[in-house]
Design an enzyme around this catalytic site. Structure first.
Site, PDB file in Angstrom:
ATOM      1  N   LEU A 123       0.860  -1.078   0.007  1.00 63.87           N
ATOM      2  CA  LEU A 123      -0.038   0.106   0.190  1.00 63.87           C
ATOM      3  C   LEU A 123       0.921   1.250   0.075  1.00 63.87           C
ATOM      4  CD1 LEU A 123      -2.714  -0.865   2.908  1.00 63.87           C
ATOM      5  CD2 LEU A 123      -3.051  -1.078   0.192  1.00 63.87           C
ATOM      6  N   ASP A 124       0.523   2.424  -0.786  1.00 62.00           N
ATOM      7  CA  ASP A 124       1.366   3.502  -0.863  1.00 62.00           C
ATOM      8  C   ASP A 124       1.342   4.033   0.788  1.00 62.00           C
ATOM      9  OD1 ASP A 124       1.408   3.209  -3.468  1.00 62.00           O
ATOM     10  OD2 ASP A 124      -0.243   4.690  -3.891  1.00 62.00           O
ATOM     11  N   ARG A 125       2.530   4.823   1.067  1.00 68.81           N
ATOM     12  CA  ARG A 125       2.627   5.226   2.283  1.00 68.81           C
ATOM     13  C   ARG A 125       1.126   5.932   2.788  1.00 68.81           C
ATOM     14  NH1 ARG A 125       7.583   8.915   4.435  1.00 68.81           N
ATOM     15  NH2 ARG A 125       6.767   9.149   6.386  1.00 68.81           N
TER      16      ARG A 125
ATOM     17  N   THR B 244      -1.636   5.663   1.852  1.00 67.06           N
ATOM     18  CA  THR B 244      -2.888   4.852   1.898  1.00 67.06           C
ATOM     19  C   THR B 244      -3.294   4.144   3.025  1.00 67.06           C
ATOM     20  OG1 THR B 244      -2.758   4.695  -0.463  1.00 67.06           O
ATOM     21  CG2 THR B 244      -4.570   3.219   0.446  1.00 67.06           C
TER      22      THR B 244
ATOM     23  N   HIS C 183       0.720   3.371  -7.821  1.00 65.07           N
ATOM     24  CA  HIS C 183      -0.208   4.597  -7.788  1.00 65.07           C
ATOM     25  C   HIS C 183      -1.420   4.312  -8.825  1.00 65.07           C
ATOM     26  CE1 HIS C 183       3.587   7.262  -6.082  1.00 65.07           C
ATOM     27  NE2 HIS C 183       2.966   6.215  -5.258  1.00 65.07           N
TER      28      HIS C 183
END
Length: 239
Positions: A57-59, A61, A164
Site C-alpha cells: 500500500l502506498d504510504r 493509503t 499509484h
C-alpha cells in the site's frame, strides 16, 4: 512504542493487518530517513518471526495489508496476486460527481522508486480499474470557480497492480482523490485539511477476497476506514 497496526486475520499461514495512513510498508529509496515500517510492526505481531508482504500500500493509503508467515505461502499468494486471483476493493473520496459505474482502461508508465532513474525511458503497461459510485455531496463552498463544490464516495476495484494506479486513474478521468498531493487538486486538498484538522489521502483498502493457499476456502477480509477517513464521510448525508 505502541504498535500502529492491528490484526484483522491470522492463521498458521497468513497475517492480515490494518495499516494507518502515513506508514511505509518497507524501506524505500525515496524515504531513506524513515525508521518505522509496517513490516517491522507485523513481525512484532508475528512473535518476532519474519513475515513476507504479499502486496503493498502506498504510504498515504490506509487499510488492509496481507502478509505470509512462511516463504512457500508467500510464493503461492504472490502467484495468485499476479494471476489476478486476489480481488481488492478500495474506498475513496474524489472531486466531482462520477458516473454511477465505470471502467478506466488507461496504460500507465512505470514510476521508478529510485529518483536516479527518473530520466530513463520507462515501459508503459496496461492498467485497468473498475469503479462504482456510492454517494454524492454538494457543499456550499466556493473552492474553484463555482459557488458550490461536488464530491463522490466511490469504491475502486483495480484489476491490475501498477504503482499509484488508483490515484493516477482517478486523475485521468478528472476525479482526483482528495488529499493526493501528487495527482490531486491543491485547493480541494487544503479545504479538507483545514475543515477536518488534518490532511490525508482519502483512499483506504477495505476488502480482500482470495482462495486460501492451503485450505482452498474462500477468504473475505474486511476493514473499516480509520477514524480520520470516517470523519470526512460526514459530508455525505446518505452514508
Amino acid at each position: 512504542m505502541l504498535n500502529p497496526l492491528f490484526e484483522i486475520y491470522c492463521d498458521q499461514w497468513l497475517l492480515a493487518v490494518h495499516k494507518p495512513s502515513g506508514l511505509l510498508v518497507h524501506r524505500s529509496p525515496i524515504d531513506k530517513h524513515e525508521t518505522e515500517f509496517a513490516l517491522q510492526y507485523a513481525r512484532e505481531l508475528n512473535g518476532g518471526q519474519h513475515v513476507f508482504p504479499i502486496h503493498r500500500l502506498d504510504r498515504p493509503t490506509s487499510g488492509l495489508l496481507l502478509f505470509a508467515r512462511d516463504p512457500d505461502t508467500a510464493r503461492v499468494m504472490g502467484q495468485a496476486m499476479m494471476a489476478g486471483e486476489v480481488t481488492k476493493t478500495y474506498l475513496a473520496i474524489v472531486r466531482g460527481w462520477t458516473p454511477e459505474t465505470g471502467v478506466i482502461d488507461h496504460p500507465l508508465k512505470d514510476e521508478p522508486e529510485d529518483r536516479r532513474q527518473k530520466g530513463q525511458e520507462q515501459p508503459i503497461r496496461e492498467a485497468l480499474t473498475h469503479y462504482r459510485r456510492l454517494a454524492t455531496a454538494e457543499l456550499p463552498v466556493e473552492i474553484e470557480r463555482y459557488p458550490t463544490s461536488r464530491y463522490s464516495l466511490v469504491e475502486l476495484y483495480p484489476k491490475t497492480g501498477r504503482k499509484h494506479q488508483l490515484r493516477r486513474h482517478m486523475k485521468h478521468i478528472n476525479h482526483p482523490i482528495i488529499g493526493d498531493a501528487n495527482h490531486g487538486r491543491g485547493r480541494h486538498n487544503r479545504y479538507f485539511a483545514e475543515r477536518f484538522g488534518q490532511g490525508r489521502l482519502l483512499l483506504a483498502a477495505t476488502e480482500l477476497r482470495f482462495r486460501h493457499p492451503v485450505t482452498g476456502d474462500e477468504v473475505v477480509l474486511k476493514a473499516l476506514p480509520e477514524q480520520s477517513f470516517q470523519d470526512v464521510l460526514s459530508i455525505f448525508p446518505t452514508v
